[in-house]
Design a protein around this motif. Structure first.
Motif, PDB file in Angstrom:
ATOM      1  N   UNK A 150       0.593  -1.162  -0.088  1.00  0.00           N
ATOM      2  CA  UNK A 150      -0.261  -0.017  -0.263  1.00  0.00           C
ATOM      3  C   UNK A 150       1.372   1.095  -0.275  1.00  0.00           C
ATOM      4  N   UNK A 151       0.470   2.244  -0.903  1.00  0.00           N
ATOM      5  CA  UNK A 151       1.059   3.627  -0.836  1.00  0.00           C
ATOM      6  C   UNK A 151       1.649   3.906   0.647  1.00  0.00           C
ATOM      7  N   UNK A 152       0.106   3.881   1.497  1.00  0.00           N
ATOM      8  CA  UNK A 152       0.539   4.599   2.630  1.00  0.00           C
ATOM      9  C   UNK A 152      -0.560   3.781   3.623  1.00  0.00           C
ATOM     10  N   UNK A 339      -2.389   7.012  -7.415  1.00  0.00           N
ATOM     11  CA  UNK A 339      -2.089   8.477  -9.260  1.00  0.00           C
ATOM     12  C   UNK A 339      -0.951   9.058  -9.524  1.00  0.00           C
ATOM     13  N   UNK A 340      -1.177   9.838  -8.918  1.00  0.00           N
ATOM     14  CA  UNK A 340      -0.064  10.912  -9.275  1.00  0.00           C
ATOM     15  C   UNK A 340      -0.228  11.798  -8.233  1.00  0.00           C
ATOM     16  N   UNK A 344      -3.175  16.082  -6.751  1.00  0.00           N
ATOM     17  CA  UNK A 344      -2.562  14.379  -5.309  1.00  0.00           C
ATOM     18  C   UNK A 344      -4.058  12.987  -6.227  1.00  0.00           C
ATOM     19  N   UNK A 345      -3.635  12.012  -6.440  1.00  0.00           N
ATOM     20  CA  UNK A 345      -5.440  10.884  -6.626  1.00  0.00           C
ATOM     21  C   UNK A 345      -4.885  10.155  -6.422  1.00  0.00           C
ATOM     22  N   UNK A 346      -5.425   9.069  -5.953  1.00  0.00           N
ATOM     23  CA  UNK A 346      -5.362   7.829  -5.011  1.00  0.00           C
ATOM     24  C   UNK A 346      -7.020   6.624  -5.698  1.00  0.00           C
ATOM     25  N   UNK A 382       6.394  12.963  -1.300  1.00  0.00           N
ATOM     26  CA  UNK A 382       5.531  11.819  -1.090  1.00  0.00           C
ATOM     27  C   UNK A 382       4.251  12.392   0.037  1.00  0.00           C
ATOM     28  N   UNK A 383       5.253  13.068   1.518  1.00  0.00           N
ATOM     29  CA  UNK A 383       4.424  13.095   2.366  1.00  0.00           C
ATOM     30  C   UNK A 383       3.791  14.109   2.738  1.00  0.00           C
TER      31      UNK A 383
END
Length: 419
Positions: A150-152, A339-340, A344-346, A382-383
């Protein structure tokens, strides 16, 4: 499709948004009442399943369940209890299946970190061996942000927002008084092996001399002389030094700076406070006036300052867990796919538990500055999205309004089980 019941439990240290995941699970189950009958929650996590101490969530109103989305803590009770090895303590796992059979539970949603992912996987494997049709889905949660794939991890974004904010606010306090008072401030944050939370503090500053002046990560060995030199340089150059240190800071040989000499229920070393330890070193080596603080439970309980992104993702993984189960997926965990960055997209995807259990994700070296005391632009990219947005709870009489559950217990059907 026949109607069967579901079981939900919370595990390990809670977060500001774990109840948002609970809300996602329960509300989605209610939307599929043709397939899922009642939702039972384990009182105090997996212990509730072992002791048949179940809460009938169907007795809670829709408004109460909706209020879980803005309530911190673990609404049904969590626990630090690691099931023993399945080969030598098979009786524990068989007991879980017996309880599930007795209450027609065919869906198992376990909300926790790496250890609970392992438990969820083992329960899935044993149910298959015993011929009991159980669908087990792990719902990710950990402030440490150390789950793989998982990304986060849900729970991290809100802690990151709280720590970055607290670092900024405390730094302004110290800066205003450093000429005659505190010159060095040390803030201890969670993170035994992974320095994600400590890294988030660096979002508070992004220029020459902007605090935190030092971030100390558990991914890199602590070098006392080097740290003291940087503290001295910062005080002389800026008048003060703000340090954020991860609780897992350690020496080259792996010894924690603050090893208390004990272990917890999961076998992890108990840490006795790295902030006062480091502050004592600074006093001894440099003689500067100092102050230290430990964010401790405040960082993971601060729902009033939760990241909107985190709240939405926590709810989404709970919702996805139920959808995966109804689609016949087993031994899986919902994951967050970035996604970006800008914008910011997820989206939510899924991963097999066999690829998640007992694995830790550490800060990549490319996220840590070359000198080891801050984050790079890649780390900031990232953060930063993870702390975006505010999702304030409703307030009543000046305080956040939280869900108050009735916690109606389910009648026991089995003999008492000793843990």
């Amino acid at each position: 499709m026949a109607q069967h019941n579901a079981f939900y439990a919370q595990s390990g240290g809670v977060t500001a948004v774990i109840n948002a995941s609970a809300c996602g699970v329960i509300e989605t189950c209610r939307r599929h009442s043709d397939k899922i009958g009642k939702v039972y929650a384990g009182h105090n996590g997996i212990i509730g399943a072992l002791t048949e101490d179940l809460i009938d969530v169907s007795q809670e109103s829709d408004d109460t369940i909706a209020a879980l989305r803005h309530t911190p803590g673990g609404a049904f009770g969590s626990c630090r209890y690691k099931l023993k090895d399945i080969e030598t303590h098979r009786a524990q796992y068989e007991r879980l299946i017996e309880v599930f059979k007795a209450h027609d539970i065919r869906y198992f949603f376990y909300n926790g970190g790496g250890d609970s992912a392992d438990t969820c996987l083992k329960v899935s494997q044993l149910s298959e061996k015993m011929g009991y049709p159980l669908t087990a889905i792990h719902v990710p949660k950990t402030v440490d942000n150390d789950l793989p794939i998982t990304d986060n991890s849900p729970g991290f974004g809100s802690v990151a927002k709280y720590i970055a904010t607290s670092t900024q606010e405390a730094a302004l306090d110290v800066a205003s008084m450093c000429a005659t008072s505190t010159q060095v401030f040390v803030l201890e944050v969670m993170g035994r092996h992974a320095g994600w939370i400590a890294a988030a503090s660096a979002l508070a500053g992004n220029g020459e001399g902007e605090p935190p002046h030092m971030v100390i990560f558990p991914e890199l060995a602590f070098q006392r002389a080097q740290v003291m030199q940087r503290v001295d340089e910062s005080v002389k150059k800026y008048g003060y030094c703000v340090i954020v240190v991860s609780e897992g800071a350690h020496y080259e040989d792996g010894t924690f700076l603050a090893d208390a000499g004990n272990t917890d229920a999961f076998g992890h070393r108990q840490l006795g406070g790295v902030a006062p330890t480091l502050a004592g070193m600074i006093k001894q080596d440099l003689g500067y006036k100092y102050h230290w603080a430990v964010a401790d439970y405040l960082q993971r309980a601060a729902r009033h300052l939760a990241s909107k992104t985190d709240v939405e993702q926590a709810y989404a993984v709970g919702q996805k867990a139920v959808e995966l189960a109804l689609d016949g997926k087993n031994a899986m965990m919902p994951t967050i796919k970035r996604v970006s960055d800008t914008p910011y997209e997820w989206r939510i995807e899924a991963a097999p538990l066999a690829e998640v259990a007992n694995k830790e994700k550490f800060m990549p070296r490319e996220y840590i500055r070359e000198d080891g005391f801050g984050i790079t632009e890649a780390g900031r990219r990232y953060l930063s999205p993870l702390i975006q947005g505010e999702d304030f709870p409703p307030f009543e009489n000046g305080l956040p309004k939280v869900a108050k559950l009735d916690k109606v217990k389910v009648a026991r059907k089995l003999p008492t089980f000793e843990l």
